[in-house]
Design an enzyme around this catalytic site. Structure first.
Site, PDB file in Angstrom:
ATOM      1  N   GLY A  31       0.778  -1.235   0.000  1.00  0.00           N
ATOM      2  CA  GLY A  31       0.000   0.000   0.000  1.00  0.00           C
ATOM      3  C   GLY A  31       0.810   1.286   0.000  1.00  0.00           C
ATOM      4  N   ASP A  69       0.304   3.369   4.144  1.00  0.00           N
ATOM      5  CA  ASP A  69      -0.641   4.180   3.381  1.00  0.00           C
ATOM      6  C   ASP A  69      -1.732   4.757   4.272  1.00  0.00           C
ATOM      7  OD1 ASP A  69      -1.770   1.678   3.858  1.00  0.00           O
ATOM      8  OD2 ASP A  69      -2.366   1.302   1.778  1.00  0.00           O
ATOM      9  N   ASP A 128      -6.100   2.625  10.049  1.00  0.00           N
ATOM     10  CA  ASP A 128      -7.522   2.450  10.341  1.00  0.00           C
ATOM     11  C   ASP A 128      -7.669   1.982  11.784  1.00  0.00           C
ATOM     12  OD1 ASP A 128     -10.237   2.137  10.288  1.00  0.00           O
ATOM     13  OD2 ASP A 128     -10.275   0.465   8.889  1.00  0.00           O
ATOM     14  N   LYS A 178      -7.981   7.213   9.539  1.00  0.00           N
ATOM     15  CA  LYS A 178      -9.430   7.188   9.772  1.00  0.00           C
ATOM     16  C   LYS A 178      -9.666   7.358  11.269  1.00  0.00           C
ATOM     17  CE  LYS A 178     -10.685   4.211   5.862  1.00  0.00           C
ATOM     18  NZ  LYS A 178     -11.209   2.893   5.432  1.00  0.00           N
ATOM     19  N   PHE A 184     -14.255   3.666   2.323  1.00  0.00           N
ATOM     20  CA  PHE A 184     -13.144   2.861   1.814  1.00  0.00           C
ATOM     21  C   PHE A 184     -12.586   3.575   0.596  1.00  0.00           C
ATOM     22  CE2 PHE A 184     -10.787  -0.580  -0.054  1.00  0.00           C
ATOM     23  CZ  PHE A 184     -10.312  -1.264   1.048  1.00  0.00           C
ATOM     24  N   VAL A 185     -11.293   3.835   0.603  1.00  0.00           N
ATOM     25  CA  VAL A 185     -10.688   4.632  -0.470  1.00  0.00           C
ATOM     26  C   VAL A 185      -9.641   3.830  -1.235  1.00  0.00           C
ATOM     27  CG1 VAL A 185     -11.137   6.882   0.569  1.00  0.00           C
ATOM     28  CG2 VAL A 185      -9.060   5.640   1.187  1.00  0.00           C
ATOM     29  N   ARG A 192      -4.462   0.710  -7.540  1.00  0.00           N
ATOM     30  CA  ARG A 192      -3.294   1.351  -6.920  1.00  0.00           C
ATOM     31  C   ARG A 192      -2.702   2.425  -7.836  1.00  0.00           C
ATOM     32  NH1 ARG A 192      -1.959  -1.879  -2.456  1.00  0.00           N
ATOM     33  NH2 ARG A 192      -2.188  -4.116  -2.753  1.00  0.00           N
TER      34      ARG A 192
END
Ligand code: IMP
Ligand code: MG
Length: 193
Positions: free
Chosen positions: A53, A109, A112, A139, A166-167, A179
């Site tokens: 990520g 990245d 969460d 988040k 969700f991104v 990606r």
């Protein structure tokens, strides 16, 4: 409308609006590079890069940090395949050997629940002199509201705070897709056929 259906079968599950534009990302990554450079002035930095990520973020970030930077990659997977919910404890690949007493910056990245960073911080602390963390996205609201989340991890350097959506894009994926998108976009819910 800037929406793409990338599912290939027309059933949806594509990507929607831009949440963070490529221009905003570029500005913030430059600033983060300055903040990190100032925090480690004159010291060698060992970056533990959480792949896959952080791939795109890392490539841009390290070019904004002059001086001696060592990159130690580690592969971590949190989500099983086509899923937007973590499958319990993150699975770690082989951990890199770190120089004893080094200054570690873990780069990921997105933060969460904090489970991924918690596991990595724990590992790095066994060998490093200092351990800090940097994430492009956090988040925070989701983490604070979710009572099931027991880990208390906050990152030292944060690019953007976002909501619960969700991104994907700029290295972030859904089932290893998207990606390559230059902006960060919201993933659309799948339409039932
Ligand atoms: P945590 O362990 O719950 O903090 O989750 C961190 C990992 O989950 C990140 O490294 C990402 O790989 C993944 N993740 C969490 N939220 C998203 C998202 O919105 N899009 C893509 N990946 C995400
Ligand atoms: Mg990840």
């Amino acid at each position: 409308m800037s929406c793409m259906d990338c599912s290939g079968d027309g059933s949806g599950g594509g990507v929607g609006e831009v949440l963070v534009s490529r221009e905003a990302i570029a500005r913030r990554v430059t600033e983060l590079g300055r903040e990190i450079t100032a925090a480690y002035a004159g010291r060698e930095l060992t970056i533990v890069a959480v792949l896959t990520g952080s791939l795109v973020f890392l490539a841009d970030l390290i070019r904004n940090i002059p001086g001696r930077v060592r990159i130690c990659p580690v592969f971590v997977s949190s989500y099983p395949g086509a899923s937007t919910a973590p499958a319990g404890r993150p699975r770690l690949g082989p951990m890199p050997e770190l120089p004893a007493g080094c200054d570690v910056l873990i780069v990921d990245d997105i933060l969460d629940t904090g489970q991924t960073l918690a596991v990595l911080i724990d590992h790095c602390r066994r060998q490093a002199g200092s351990v800090r963390t940097c994430v492009l996205l956090s988040k925070t609201r989701h983490r604070k509201q979710n009572r099931k989340i027991s880990v208390a991890v906050e990152a030292d350097f944060v690019g953007f705070d976002i909501g619960e959506e969700f991104v994907v894009g700029y290295g972030l994926d859904y089932d290893n897709l998207y990606r390559n998108l230059p902006d960060i976009r919201v993933l659309l819910p799948r339409r039932n056929a």
